[in-house]
Write a protein that holds these residues in place. Structure first.
Motif, short mmCIF file in Angstrom:
data_model
loop_
_atom_site.label_atom_id
_atom_site.label_comp_id
_atom_site.label_asym_id
_atom_site.label_seq_id
_atom_site.Cartn_x
_atom_site.Cartn_y
_atom_site.Cartn_z
N ASP A 102 -11.53 1.45 8.55
CA ASP A 102 -12.03 2.77 8.18
C ASP A 102 -13.44 2.70 7.60
O ASP A 102 -14.25 3.57 7.87
CB ASP A 102 -11.09 3.44 7.17
CG ASP A 102 -9.88 4.04 7.88
OD1 ASP A 102 -10.08 4.70 8.92
OD2 ASP A 102 -8.74 3.84 7.41
N ASP B 198 0.01 5.92 3.59
CA ASP B 198 -1.29 6.27 4.18
C ASP B 198 -1.03 7.05 5.47
O ASP B 198 -1.26 6.55 6.56
CB ASP B 198 -2.09 5.00 4.46
CG ASP B 198 -3.47 5.29 5.05
OD1 ASP B 198 -3.87 6.47 5.10
OD2 ASP B 198 -4.14 4.33 5.47
N GLU C 132 -12.43 1.77 1.51
CA GLU C 132 -12.60 2.08 2.93
C GLU C 132 -13.40 3.37 3.12
O GLU C 132 -13.55 3.86 4.22
CB GLU C 132 -11.24 2.17 3.64
CG GLU C 132 -10.19 3.00 2.94
CD GLU C 132 -8.80 2.89 3.57
OE1 GLU C 132 -8.67 2.43 4.71
OE2 GLU C 132 -7.83 3.28 2.89
N ARG D 168 0.83 -1.20 0.00
CA ARG D 168 0.00 0.00 0.00
C ARG D 168 0.87 1.25 0.00
O ARG D 168 1.81 1.36 0.78
CB ARG D 168 -0.89 -0.01 1.25
CG ARG D 168 -1.78 1.21 1.34
CD ARG D 168 -2.75 1.12 2.50
NE ARG D 168 -2.11 1.36 3.77
CZ ARG D 168 -2.74 1.27 4.94
NH1 ARG D 168 -4.02 0.91 4.99
NH2 ARG D 168 -2.11 1.52 6.07
N ARG E 295 -13.06 5.57 15.08
CA ARG E 295 -12.58 4.26 15.50
C ARG E 295 -11.73 4.32 16.77
O ARG E 295 -11.42 3.29 17.37
CB ARG E 295 -11.82 3.56 14.35
CG ARG E 295 -10.52 4.21 13.94
CD ARG E 295 -10.05 3.67 12.58
NE ARG E 295 -8.79 2.95 12.65
CZ ARG E 295 -8.06 2.59 11.60
NH1 ARG E 295 -8.47 2.86 10.37
NH2 ARG E 295 -6.94 1.93 11.73
#
Ligand code: PEP
Ligand code: MG
Length: 322
Positions: free
Chosen positions: A207, A87, A183, A84, A217
């Motif tokens: 998410d 982020d 997400e 990924r 969260r």
């Protein structure tokens, strides 16, 4: 129990009625690979690259990143490795980027939004990933995609960097898959359109649940609203999986929900192709899946979609499978 699990280390993940799914692991650094292999994961479903950028005073170089990514894909010996792109933002900060404080960091300037603007930083990471793609089965995944345009822009920049590397005679894997995390609810809702352009989806339930339920969260006061089994979440998951299959693509899940024993029968029933979880959950999940039939799971999952509450869904799963 441990003995039963150990026997399955080198086995594929197959349900009682012969349906194969892939069990992968989530990692944060190349050092996590030992645990991935020891626990018999069939791939890496999420490599969170944030850690390369954290705990330091400046951006990591292309060379540093290339070394880390290459190490992971080589150690996995041809098994899939989904990496990924950065982020950062939300719950993860990078002091040296000097980003302004925000009122709602989880709804703010983060992940792909930041990468598309700080495009130098993004290009460096993409070059490292493209170079590493020649050494194994690397797949690139963009986080926090909210619009098709963001995906197209990300892919465009990736293709520009690929072309520039090729011009220099650097080898990259031309068949490398490029996917996105689902997400953000807008992306789940438009999954049918995304599915025509991406190679795969990976559902980020950590998410997706917070954005769908509008429940932070990290906030304990609203944690009762953080409901993985809420039929609203299950319906979104189904939309994404169905949309991908209609276009001949695959869907994985890399949020915590993928390794949850109550969620697993539902996800199997909804047709999830790949489950990515912490390495230590892989063998228990493989054991659980070996004792489930996909036909039965599908029946229960479809019933769950018609229920009203998270509690009803949990009750249904427990009565059917535990
Ligand atoms: C997710 O959102 O489900 C996810 C896997 O990403 P992260 O937990 O890193 O936000
Ligand atoms: Mg996420």
């Amino acid at each position: 129990q441990k003995k039963v699990w150990a026997k399955l280390v080198n086995e594929k993940t197959v349900t009682k009625d012969g349906h194969h799914v892939e069990l992968a692991a989530n990692i944060g650094t190349p050092n996590d690979i030992e645990g991935v292999l020891n626990n018999g994961a069939e791939g890496v479903g999420l490599y969170r690259t944030e850690f390369i950028y954290m705990g330091r005073n400046d951006l990591p170089t292309e060379e540093e990143q290339f070394t880390a990514y290459k190490k992971v894909v080589e150690a996995m010996e041809g098994k899939p490795v989904v990496i990924r792109t950065l982020d950062i933002g939300g719950d993860k900060e990078l002091p040296y980027l000097d980003l302004p404080k925000e009122l709602n960091p989880f709804l703010g300037f983060r992940a792909i939004r930041l990468c598309l603007e700080k495009d130098d930083m993004f290009r460096t990471q993409l070059r490292a990933l493209l170079r590493a793609s020649a050494y194994g089965n690397l797949k690139i995944m963009f986080p926090m995609i909210a619009t098709i345009d963001e995906f197209r822009q990300g892919k465009q920049i990736l293709e520009e960097e690929r072309a520039s590397l090729e011009k220099q005679g650097v080898e990259t894997n031309k068949d490398m898959e490029i996917g996105i995390m689902v997400e953000i609810p807008s992306t789940a809702v438009l999954a049918d359109q995304f599915a025509k352009e991406v190679d795969f989806f990976s559902i980020g339930t950590n998410d997706l649940i917070q954005y769908t339920m509008a429940a932070d969260r990290m906030n304990e006061k609203v944690s009762y609203l953080y409901q993985p089994y809420n039929p609203a979440i299950l319906r979104l998951v189904k939309m994404v999986i169905d949309a991908s299959h209609r276009e001949g693509k695959w869907t994985g899940m890399c949020g915590e929900m993928a390794g949850d024993e109550v969620a697993i029968p539902l996800l199997l029933g909804l047709g999830l192709d790949e489950f990515s979880m912490s390495a230590t959950s892989v063998l228990p999940a493989r054991t659980q899946l070996a004792n489930l039939t996909r036909v039965e799971a599908e029946k229960i999952a479809l019933k769950a979609l018609t229920m009203n509450t998270s509690e009803e869904v949990q009750e249904l799963v427990k009565q059917s499978f535990f």
